[in-house]
Design a protein around this motif. Structure first.
Motif, PDB file in Angstrom:
ATOM      1  N   LEU A  65     -82.414-133.105   5.463  1.00  0.00           N
ATOM      2  CA  LEU A  65     -83.729-132.545   5.811  1.00  0.00           C
ATOM      3  C   LEU A  65     -83.547-131.039   5.884  1.00  0.00           C
ATOM      4  O   LEU A  65     -82.988-130.509   6.853  1.00  0.00           O
ATOM      5  CB  LEU A  65     -84.185-133.083   7.164  1.00  0.00           C
ATOM      6  N   ASP A  66     -84.013-130.350   4.849  1.00  0.00           N
ATOM      7  CA  ASP A  66     -83.754-128.920   4.742  1.00  0.00           C
ATOM      8  C   ASP A  66     -84.913-128.125   5.350  1.00  0.00           C
ATOM      9  O   ASP A  66     -86.078-128.459   5.142  1.00  0.00           O
ATOM     10  CB  ASP A  66     -83.586-128.572   3.250  1.00  0.00           C
ATOM     11  N   ASP A  67     -84.565-127.082   6.080  1.00  0.00           N
ATOM     12  CA  ASP A  67     -85.572-126.166   6.648  1.00  0.00           C
ATOM     13  C   ASP A  67     -86.512-126.828   7.637  1.00  0.00           C
ATOM     14  O   ASP A  67     -87.732-126.674   7.551  1.00  0.00           O
ATOM     15  CB  ASP A  67     -86.393-125.505   5.530  1.00  0.00           C
ATOM     16  N   LEU A  68     -85.957-127.515   8.582  1.00  0.00           N
ATOM     17  CA  LEU A  68     -86.784-128.127   9.625  1.00  0.00           C
ATOM     18  C   LEU A  68     -87.377-127.037  10.517  1.00  0.00           C
ATOM     19  O   LEU A  68     -86.668-126.121  10.934  1.00  0.00           O
ATOM     20  CB  LEU A  68     -85.913-129.062  10.471  1.00  0.00           C
ATOM     21  N   LYS A  90     -76.482-122.631   5.108  1.00  0.00           N
ATOM     22  CA  LYS A  90     -76.838-123.949   5.657  1.00  0.00           C
ATOM     23  C   LYS A  90     -77.167-124.949   4.547  1.00  0.00           C
ATOM     24  O   LYS A  90     -76.618-126.052   4.505  1.00  0.00           O
ATOM     25  CB  LYS A  90     -78.041-123.830   6.605  1.00  0.00           C
ATOM     26  N   THR A  91     -78.067-124.550   3.660  1.00  0.00           N
ATOM     27  CA  THR A  91     -78.460-125.458   2.580  1.00  0.00           C
ATOM     28  C   THR A  91     -77.273-125.720   1.659  1.00  0.00           C
ATOM     29  O   THR A  91     -77.078-126.839   1.180  1.00  0.00           O
ATOM     30  CB  THR A  91     -79.648-124.861   1.793  1.00  0.00           C
ATOM     31  N   HIS A  92     -76.477-124.685   1.439  1.00  0.00           N
ATOM     32  CA  HIS A  92     -75.287-124.818   0.594  1.00  0.00           C
ATOM     33  C   HIS A  92     -74.379-125.934   1.138  1.00  0.00           C
ATOM     34  O   HIS A  92     -73.980-126.848   0.408  1.00  0.00           O
ATOM     35  CB  HIS A  92     -74.547-123.476   0.566  1.00  0.00           C
TER      36      HIS A  92
HETATM   37 MG    MG Z   1     -81.746-123.038   3.287  1.00  0.00          MG
END
Ligand code: MG
Ligand code: ATP
Length: 243
Positions: free
Chosen positions: A166-169, A65-67
């Motif tokens: 917005l990472d890791d909501l 996801k973050t990638h």
């Molecule tokens: Mg992540």
């Protein structure tokens, strides 16, 4: 430190978190859902509104996801570096041209680029406006910002920058005050049509309802629910699980 610097993309990911290289993981469980997420990310990276302006990448830990979120962001940064004028929307472009005319600057300083539709003033805009924030850290910074006066600058940046990741909501247990801030940011971007990528480990029904409702609006956004397994253990071991 300025708000924009606090929300900078992690520089080391410029090499690693890109659309290429990206492992399609074809044949592995859930690879179709990964293909959909990757397709949506590519559309957004190109600035197409095929999937709306709010992309949510949801799934378990390590699915990329973050990638993908950072890969979109880096494409935007590089597009800005190549063609600073191209990231302006038509409205923004008009506003700039109009304000120039109002100040009697006329068309001076502007020139037509190749296709006679894009205008550029050398050196403008200064900044790509692409911002990245881990939600937990962002909220800590905002809370701290109350003391050192950065609160409004940070909030404004989050609400109005061109592209926000917005990472890791929902990763952390949040107090009502902190949830209210995330709500304000998501709502502002939802209403104003600003590009936003959200990543989360949680299913929609475990996110705060007002936030989930906006992210699920199909007329403005797209939720890619990734069902693949954790990629981290596969990374360094050529597919063999070391543990
Ligand atoms: Mg992540
Ligand atoms: N399909 C893929 N191709 C190449 N690299 C990948 C892929 N999926 C994940 N990775 C890599 O695996 C690592 C974990 O990915 P990432 O950090 O994006 O996971 P995540 O879904 O955000 O997990 P978490 O929920 O724990 O934050 C990163 O180093 C990322 O670059």
């Amino acid at each position: 430190m300025a708000a924009g610097d606090l929300l900078a993309l992690p520089t080391q990911t410029r090499e690693t978190c890109r659309l290429e290289p990206w492992d399609s993981r074809r044949g592995q469980p859930g690879w179709e859902s990964l293909a959909v997420a990757c397709w949506a990310a590519r559309r957004m990276a190109l600035g197409y509104r095929t999937v709306g302006h709010m992309l949510t990448l949801a799934g378990e830990t390590g699915v990329g996801k973050t990638h993908l979120a950072l890969a979109i962001a880096w494409e935007w940064v590089e597009r800005f570096e190549r063609e600073p004028w191209s990231i302006l929307t038509n409205d923004e472009l008009l506003k700039v041209l109009e304000s120039g005319i109002r100040r009697h600057e006329g068309w001076e300083g502007w020139r037509v680029i190749s296709d006679e539709r894009n205008w550029r003033r050398p050196g403008w805009p200064k900044d790509h406006g692409v911002r990245f924030a881990r939600v937990g850290e962002l909220l800590d910074m905002l809370q701290k910002g109350y003391e050192d006066g950065l609160y409004y600058e940070l909030l404004d940046e989050c609400q109005n920058c061109r592209l926000l990741v917005l990472d890791d909501l929902g990763h952390q247990r949040e107090t009502p005050w902190r949830l209210e801030i995330v709500d304000r940011i998501v709502d502002a971007r939802y209403i104003s049509g600003r590009w936003t990528v959200v990543t989360t480990n949680l299913p929609g029904d475990q996110l705060p309802p007002r936030i989930a409702s906006r992210l699920r609006d199909r007329s403005t956004g797209f939720v890619a629910a990734i069902e693949a397994g954790d990629y981290r253990p596969l990374k360094s071991s050529n597919g063999r699980r070391p543990w």
